[in-house]
Scaffold this motif. Structure first.
Motif, PDB file in Angstrom:
ATOM      1  N   GLY A  83      12.979  11.628  -3.106  1.00  0.00           N
ATOM      2  CA  GLY A  83      13.210  11.091  -2.104  1.00  0.00           C
ATOM      3  C   GLY A  83      12.224  10.203  -1.700  1.00  0.00           C
ATOM      4  N   LEU A  84      11.491  10.551  -1.954  1.00  0.00           N
ATOM      5  CA  LEU A  84       9.962   9.357  -1.219  1.00  0.00           C
ATOM      6  C   LEU A  84      10.176   7.844  -2.117  1.00  0.00           C
ATOM      7  N   CYS A  85      10.783   8.612  -3.163  1.00  0.00           N
ATOM      8  CA  CYS A  85      11.161   6.411  -4.223  1.00  0.00           C
ATOM      9  C   CYS A  85      11.855   5.725  -3.206  1.00  0.00           C
ATOM     10  N   LEU A  86      12.544   7.104  -3.328  1.00  0.00           N
ATOM     11  CA  LEU A  86      14.278   6.518  -2.727  1.00  0.00           C
ATOM     12  C   LEU A  86      13.633   5.394  -1.659  1.00  0.00           C
ATOM     13  N   VAL A  87      12.801   6.000  -0.960  1.00  0.00           N
ATOM     14  CA  VAL A  87      12.381   5.536   0.670  1.00  0.00           C
ATOM     15  C   VAL A  87      11.599   3.752  -0.054  1.00  0.00           C
ATOM     16  N   ALA A  88      11.199   4.688  -0.916  1.00  0.00           N
ATOM     17  CA  ALA A  88      10.085   3.418  -1.885  1.00  0.00           C
ATOM     18  C   ALA A  88      10.861   1.922  -1.991  1.00  0.00           C
ATOM     19  N   SER A  89      12.187   2.674  -2.364  1.00  0.00           N
ATOM     20  CA  SER A  89      12.809   1.298  -2.779  1.00  0.00           C
ATOM     21  C   SER A  89      13.101  -0.139  -1.867  1.00  0.00           C
ATOM     22  N   ILE A  90      13.538   0.923  -0.975  1.00  0.00           N
ATOM     23  CA  ILE A  90      13.717  -0.490   0.283  1.00  0.00           C
ATOM     24  C   ILE A  90      12.898  -0.980   1.162  1.00  0.00           C
ATOM     25  N   LEU A  91      11.510   0.081   0.709  1.00  0.00           N
ATOM     26  CA  LEU A  91      10.239  -0.767   1.576  1.00  0.00           C
ATOM     27  C   LEU A  91       9.898  -2.130   0.469  1.00  0.00           C
ATOM     28  N   PHE A 133       0.948  -0.954   0.093  1.00  0.00           N
ATOM     29  CA  PHE A 133       0.072   0.505  -0.406  1.00  0.00           C
ATOM     30  C   PHE A 133       0.838   1.495   0.386  1.00  0.00           C
ATOM     31  N   PHE A 134       1.776   1.365   1.207  1.00  0.00           N
ATOM     32  CA  PHE A 134       2.377   2.785   0.900  1.00  0.00           C
ATOM     33  C   PHE A 134       3.518   2.454  -0.141  1.00  0.00           C
ATOM     34  N   SER A 135       4.130   1.472  -0.432  1.00  0.00           N
ATOM     35  CA  SER A 135       5.317   2.126  -2.445  1.00  0.00           C
ATOM     36  C   SER A 135       4.180   2.232  -2.849  1.00  0.00           C
ATOM     37  N   PHE A 136       2.843   2.016  -3.461  1.00  0.00           N
ATOM     38  CA  PHE A 136       2.240   2.243  -4.406  1.00  0.00           C
ATOM     39  C   PHE A 136       1.751   3.802  -4.028  1.00  0.00           C
ATOM     40  N   PHE A 137       1.258   4.141  -2.730  1.00  0.00           N
ATOM     41  CA  PHE A 137       0.662   4.955  -2.102  1.00  0.00           C
ATOM     42  C   PHE A 137       2.077   6.274  -3.251  1.00  0.00           C
ATOM     43  N   ILE A 138       3.413   5.744  -3.062  1.00  0.00           N
ATOM     44  CA  ILE A 138       5.046   7.119  -3.481  1.00  0.00           C
ATOM     45  C   ILE A 138       5.169   6.743  -4.613  1.00  0.00           C
ATOM     46  N   CYS A 139       4.243   5.054  -5.034  1.00  0.00           N
ATOM     47  CA  CYS A 139       3.978   4.965  -6.510  1.00  0.00           C
ATOM     48  C   CYS A 139       3.901   6.384  -7.372  1.00  0.00           C
ATOM     49  N   GLY A 140       1.689   6.543  -6.591  1.00  0.00           N
ATOM     50  CA  GLY A 140       0.778   7.215  -7.127  1.00  0.00           C
ATOM     51  C   GLY A 140       1.716   8.750  -7.412  1.00  0.00           C
ATOM     52  N   ALA A 141       2.084   9.324  -6.534  1.00  0.00           N
ATOM     53  CA  ALA A 141       2.620  10.211  -5.611  1.00  0.00           C
ATOM     54  C   ALA A 141       3.594  10.203  -6.989  1.00  0.00           C
ATOM     55  N   TYR A 196      11.975   1.673  -8.581  1.00  0.00           N
ATOM     56  CA  TYR A 196      11.381   3.112  -7.618  1.00  0.00           C
ATOM     57  C   TYR A 196      13.053   3.709  -7.441  1.00  0.00           C
ATOM     58  N   GLY A 197      14.346   3.170  -7.437  1.00  0.00           N
ATOM     59  CA  GLY A 197      15.769   3.870  -6.897  1.00  0.00           C
ATOM     60  C   GLY A 197      15.753   3.936  -8.136  1.00  0.00           C
ATOM     61  N   LEU A 198      16.097   3.982  -9.707  1.00  0.00           N
ATOM     62  CA  LEU A 198      15.885   5.034 -10.692  1.00  0.00           C
ATOM     63  C   LEU A 198      14.992   5.736 -10.667  1.00  0.00           C
ATOM     64  N   ARG A 199      13.683   5.817 -10.625  1.00  0.00           N
ATOM     65  CA  ARG A 199      12.756   6.362 -11.074  1.00  0.00           C
ATOM     66  C   ARG A 199      13.259   7.748  -9.740  1.00  0.00           C
ATOM     67  N   GLY A 200      12.951   7.508  -8.299  1.00  0.00           N
ATOM     68  CA  GLY A 200      13.507   8.851  -7.382  1.00  0.00           C
ATOM     69  C   GLY A 200      14.749   9.642  -7.842  1.00  0.00           C
ATOM     70  N   LEU A 201      16.210   8.713  -8.477  1.00  0.00           N
ATOM     71  CA  LEU A 201      17.282   9.135  -9.217  1.00  0.00           C
ATOM     72  C   LEU A 201      16.929  10.483 -10.175  1.00  0.00           C
ATOM     73  N   SER A 202      15.899   9.844 -11.167  1.00  0.00           N
ATOM     74  CA  SER A 202      15.490  11.119 -12.732  1.00  0.00           C
ATOM     75  C   SER A 202      14.951  12.638 -12.046  1.00  0.00           C
ATOM     76  N   LEU A 203      14.302  12.147 -11.216  1.00  0.00           N
ATOM     77  CA  LEU A 203      13.676  13.435 -10.715  1.00  0.00           C
ATOM     78  C   LEU A 203      14.266  14.078  -9.863  1.00  0.00           C
ATOM     79  N   ILE A 204      15.076  13.844  -9.111  1.00  0.00           N
ATOM     80  CA  ILE A 204      16.051  14.327  -8.145  1.00  0.00           C
ATOM     81  C   ILE A 204      16.831  15.217  -9.575  1.00  0.00           C
TER      82      ILE A 204
END
Length: 427
Positions: free
Chosen positions: A403-411, A243-251, A310-318
């Protein structure tokens, strides 16, 4: 419908025809969901509405789109896929058409937020999960990847055209075109979408004669089924990780980039069509990336795939705020990496939900997970608009999203570890 099945008998399993029909349904729904991002600047110019006000309607749309998912999945079990889908498409076409007459913000919230949001929630990822689990025993990841990629194709087909029309003749013709697109897929569903393989005397793709027939859950009140499944799933750790990883995906996707990228490009002096074309280019890469993700989900550990996505998406947004300052490679590089990853998370997430909760309950459980996805999208759509209105820039919102995407990559590394198997809820 039977004559179509007979035409392809011996050459192509009808399940792939079903995938094609649902692909076009999801394409129309994706085009509809993408339309408010094209309307944002024209509405701001014509009515003086702030981006925060427009983002409110979009956030309501995104939230209801997700919250409708589990109830839609349960309604498909109770009333059937075709009746449920036909009702949603008719509502969608009518609601979008009516929105051409709106003149006040509350009307946009009511039509584009409530009515369109609820209707598109039926033609959503839960529909894909239901179709894949009914028609496929093997190749589920590939089929899910193809259906998920329809969202990217929807952007590819609709956004540049709609942006050009909006710039030249206004936003009202845009919504009428989208309403017609939703209406055009209604006959496809009515004529070519059977309920189950058994209706055509077929077995799901990959199921052998020795395997027992697919189970059918008791026909119960869909609201009761949706909530009882939520009660069962919410007692497990894996549900909340999904749920929370997909919350970050949608965000980080349709909530933030899908809603605000065109307006963000305008802040850097780009035209509306250029911004829409950037989204469309990302859609091209996502068409390949998500289909490939489905193929990979059939072969590799879904948790590790999600970690990289999620990790690559987070880096792309940063990287995105800096991309606007790089003359040639800046935005194209972002479009490639972010586009390949846009919704590649869906096939492995469905795979994990099916592995943990079983084939029958997975579509409804995934519906609740999608609700988290869309609540995240609503959060980012509204939050991004409010931060832009108060700070005059999208940079802070972009960094938060990355940053949230990087958190999701760990979750996601904790999902289904150790493996759990939860019984199917039937009450």
């Amino acid at each position: 419908m039977n004559w179509v099945a007979r035409r392809f008998q011996g050459r192509l399993h009808y399940g792939w025809i079903v995938v094609g029909v649902v692909f076009f349904v999801l394409l129309a729904a994706a085009g509809t969901r993408a339309t408010p991002s094209v309307m944002m600047l024209p509405l701001e110019k014509q009515f003086g509405w702030s981006r925060g006000t427009i983002s409110l309607a979009i956030s309501v749309n995104l939230a209801l789109y997700g919250l409708a998912g589990p109830f839609a999945a349960a309604a498909m079990q109770r009333f059937g896929v075709r009746p449920t889908l036909l009702t949603a498409l008719a509502t969608l076409a009518a609601g979008v058409g009516v929105s051409s007459m709106m003149t006040a913000p509350w009307q946009m919230v009511l039509v584009w937020g409530v009515l369109v949001g609820g209707a598109t929630g039926v033609a959503a990822l839960t529909l894909s999960a239901t179709i894949v689990n009914r028609w496929f025993t093997t190749h589920r990841g590939l089929a899910m990847g193809i259906l998920t990629a329809s969202s990217a194709t929807g952007q590819l087909v609709f956004l540049p055209i709609l942006a050009a029309i909006s710039e030249r003749v206004g936003w009202q013709p845009v919504v009428l075109i989208v309403a017609c697109a939703a209406a055009l897929v209604i006959p496809l569903v009515a004529w070519l979408l059977p309920e189950r393989p058994a209706n055509l005397a077929l077995r799901p793709i990959g199921e052998t004669a020795e395997q027992p027939p697919a189970s059918t859950l008791p026909q119960q009140n869909p609201i009761k089924v949706a909530f009882s499944t939520l009660s069962m799933a919410s007692k497990t750790r894996d549900f909340w990780l999904l749920f929370f990883s997909f919350f970050i995906c949608g965000a980080s996707t349709n909530g933030y980039v899908g809603t605000h990228l065109i307006a963000m490009c305008a802040d850097y002096g780009m035209t509306q069509v250029q911004g829409a074309s950037l989204l469309a280019a990302m859609g091209i890469f996502d068409l390949f990336g998500t289909t490939l993700s489905g193929w990979l989900s059939d072969r590799f550990n879904a948790r590790y795939l999600l970690f990289w996505y999620y990790g690559l998406r987070g880096l792309s947004l940063i990287y995105l705020p800096y991309a606007f300052g790089i003359d040639f490679f800046g935005l194209p590089l972002f479009a490639v990496f972010y586009g390949l990853d846009w919704i590649a998370t869906v096939p492995p997430t469905v795979r994990l939900a099916t592995d943990v909760y079983g084939k029958d309950s997975a579509p409804i459980v995934f519906g609740w997970v999608v609700a988290g996805h869309q609540l995240g999208a609503a959060f980012a759509a509204l939050g991004g608009g409010m931060l832009r209105s108060s700070l005059g820039t999208y940079t802070v919102a972009t960094m938060i999203s990355g940053g949230l995407c990087l958190v999701a990559s760990i979750l996601v590394l904790r999902i289904n570890r150790p493996a759990q198997r939860v019984g199917v809820a039937t009450t």
